[in-house]
Each structure stands twice: as structure tokens, then as C-alpha cells.
Motif scaffolding. Structure first.
Motif, PDB file in Angstrom:
ATOM      1  N   ALA A  71      23.879  61.646  -0.133  1.00  0.00           N
ATOM      2  CA  ALA A  71      24.719  60.512   0.257  1.00  0.00           C
ATOM      3  C   ALA A  71      25.736  60.905   1.324  1.00  0.00           C
ATOM      4  O   ALA A  71      26.196  62.044   1.388  1.00  0.00           O
ATOM      5  CB  ALA A  71      25.443  59.954  -0.967  1.00  0.00           C
ATOM      6  N   ARG A  72      26.074  59.919   2.128  1.00  0.00           N
ATOM      7  CA  ARG A  72      27.121  60.113   3.138  1.00  0.00           C
ATOM      8  C   ARG A  72      28.511  59.936   2.543  1.00  0.00           C
ATOM      9  O   ARG A  72      29.481  60.533   3.012  1.00  0.00           O
ATOM     10  CB  ARG A  72      26.974  59.083   4.259  1.00  0.00           C
ATOM     11  N   GLU A 102      27.989  61.258   8.104  1.00  0.00           N
ATOM     12  CA  GLU A 102      26.726  61.788   8.604  1.00  0.00           C
ATOM     13  C   GLU A 102      26.817  63.301   8.803  1.00  0.00           C
ATOM     14  O   GLU A 102      25.832  64.023   8.594  1.00  0.00           O
ATOM     15  CB  GLU A 102      26.347  61.117   9.923  1.00  0.00           C
ATOM     16  N   ASP A 162      22.636  52.263   3.175  1.00  0.00           N
ATOM     17  CA  ASP A 162      21.960  53.359   2.500  1.00  0.00           C
ATOM     18  C   ASP A 162      22.902  54.567   2.465  1.00  0.00           C
ATOM     19  O   ASP A 162      23.847  54.675   3.252  1.00  0.00           O
ATOM     20  CB  ASP A 162      20.684  53.737   3.255  1.00  0.00           C
ATOM     21  N   GLY A 163      22.614  55.489   1.540  1.00  0.00           N
ATOM     22  CA  GLY A 163      23.391  56.718   1.501  1.00  0.00           C
ATOM     23  C   GLY A 163      24.767  56.560   0.905  1.00  0.00           C
ATOM     24  O   GLY A 163      25.686  57.312   1.248  1.00  0.00           O
TER      25      GLY A 163
END
Length: 279
Positions: free
Chosen positions: A13-14, A224, A259-260
């Protein structure tokens, strides 16, 4: 931050997002914890009926809106809870337990730790009452008003608390040293909380939502290269009212569209941090 090795959140995950729902028990016969409406002619009054009733509304009505919004989205909260609430508002505490929310120590009744006659006893009583009610010892603590004295961390570690949310000083967990072993400071997004924004600084709901989106979007982008942690802190008597609950739902939906995102509770973040050998 630029000099740290890259953290690895679960699932790559970010960003980790945890929801904090502060559930408080105010003493009717003491000066009010906080005011939304000033007393007439600025004269302190006890009991302060209109402001106490504001908090009471949160437990009778507002809490259930927040619970519904989270449940419909499959989310669970970390709940700093005044331990006396397990008896005085047992249906609220029971609903939290049945929904799988995380109980977080928050004193016995709402009030700064500086004013508690015996801080050790208050901390240990909070641990004991929550453990007996939930069948599981709470891992973490958020001080009433996020207030601590110079000895609070030592007393929390002594009582068995493993993390605190009072130190809003980073976007990663920070290990803090006490006389009874380390305690982890879990990141807390102070400026996006509904209490400072709505009550202290008198912002409109649209501003609160925009700030949350801006905060999330920047942390998500930065995640990221270096994952981040963000909290979303609300109170039933503030965000659980009819004219604000929709903004809370919009914030959750904005996060979920990405997402993430690791939707966790504070205890999950603490366990990940410890399990990864980071503290």
C-alpha cells in the motif's frame, strides 16, 4: 523523512488510513469539557445544559450515523473511549464491540490528565475496565484532549499500553523511550480533525472535506516512493449531525476510490510496525 529507508506497508500500500471515533463521557456536574455555545454573559455555569446536551446528542443519535456509515463500507474504527462509558452508555460500547472496533484508552471520564488526582490510578483503571468489558486489553491510548504530563508516557508503558496517538509529529510511527520500555507514537493528522476545524476554527463542512481530500491526495502521491499514514478523527456530536454526516461519507468514498490504500486501525499499524522490526 528524506533520509529514511522506504517502509513497506501490507499489500504494498501507498498509504494507511485509520478512522478515529472519539467516544466521550462528560460529567454533568463539573465545568463542561468544551463549549460550542458560550454561556450567557460569559458566566461559567454548572450544569452547562446546552453544551452537555450537545455531547449527549452525539451518543444518543450521532454515534449511530457514524457507525452506519462505516459499517456500510466495511470499515472499522479505532475508538478512544472514556472507560466509564462502558457502564453509563453500555449500548454504545456494546455496538462498538460487536462491530469489531478497536477500543483505545482515553481516561475514565473526559478531562485533561493534568486535573486527575491520581494519574496512575486513572490510567490503570482505564486499562482494567476496557479489558474486562472487551475481553482484550487495549493496545493504545489517546489522551483526553491529547493532553499529557511529563510522566504520562511512563505510566502508560507501566500499565501495558504499547502506543499513543497524542504526538502528532510525523507521518511514520516513532518509537519513544520510557522508564518501562518503548512506546510507539502513531501518526495523527491533527489539522484535519473535526474538533479543531469545526469547533475551534469554525470552518464550514466543505472546507473540512476539501482539506481531507487535499491531505489524502498529497500523501497518496508521495506514498509511491515513501508510504505514509493518515488518520481521520471525528466526534459523534460534531460529525454525526445531519448536516455533516454526508461529508464524512464523501471523505471515506474518496479514499476508497484509490488502489493501494490500507484501511487499518491504529492497533494494526502498531502491530505492523513492531512485526516489521522497525521499533
Amino acid at each position: 523523512m528524506p533520509h529514511r529507508p522506504r517502509l513497506a506497508l501490507p499489500g504494498g500500500a501507498r498509504i494507511a488510513v485509520y478512522v478515529v471515533v472519539n467516544v466521550e463521557d462528560w460529567d454533568f456536574w463539573k465545568p463542561i469539557v468544551r463549549q460550542y455555545v458560550p454561556s450567557p454573559q460569559a458566566v461559567p455555569v454548572v450544569p452547562d445544559v446546552q453544551n452537555w446536551a450537545w455531547h449527549e446528542y452525539g451518543l444518543r443519535v450521532g454515534f449511530w450515523r457514524i457507525l452506519k456509515a462505516l459499517s456500510e463500507r466495511g470499515l472499522k474504527a479505532s475508538a478512544p473511549i472514556n472507560a466509564r462509558l462502558c457502564e453509563s452508555y453500555e449500548p454504545v460500547a456494546r455496538a462498538m464491540l460487536d462491530s469489531g472496533w478497536e477500543f483505545v484508552g482515553h481516561g475514565v471520564v473526559q478531562g485533561a490528565m493534568h486535573a486527575v488526582p491520581d494519574q496512575r490510578e486513572a490510567i490503570q483503571s482505564s486499562m482494567r475496565i476496557l479489558r474486562d468489558f472487551a475481553g482484550l486489553a487495549p493496545k493504545g491510548w489517546l489522551g483526553p484532549g491529547m493532553a499529557e504530563t511529563g510522566e504520562t508516557l511512563d505510566l502508560l508503558a507501566e500499565a501495558g499500553f504499547g502506543y499513543v496517538c497524542d504526538w502528532a509529529m510525523d507521518e511514520h510511527p516513532v518509537e519513544m523511550t520510557t522508564d518501562h520500555g518503548p512506546v510507539v507514537a502513531i501518526p495523527y493528522s491533527l489539522e484535519t480533525g473535526d474538533l479543531p476545524m469545526m469547533v475551534a476554527h469554525h470552518h464550514e463542512s466543505e472546507v473540512w472535506l476539501r482539506r481531507l481530500r487535499d491531505q489524502f491526495d498529497r500523501l497518496y502521491a508521495e506514498g509511491e516512493t515513501q508510504p505514509r499514514i493518515m488518520s481521520l478523527s471525528v466526534h459523534p456530536y460534531i460529525m454525526g449531525v445531519p448536516h455533516r454526516i454526508g461529508y464524512f461519507e464523501q471523505a471515506l468514498d474518496h479514499f476508497a476510490r484509490h488502489d493501494g490504500v490500507w484501511f487499518a486501525n491504529a492497533g494494526d499499524i502498531h502491530d505492523w510496525y513492531r512485526g516489521a522490526g522497525l521499533g
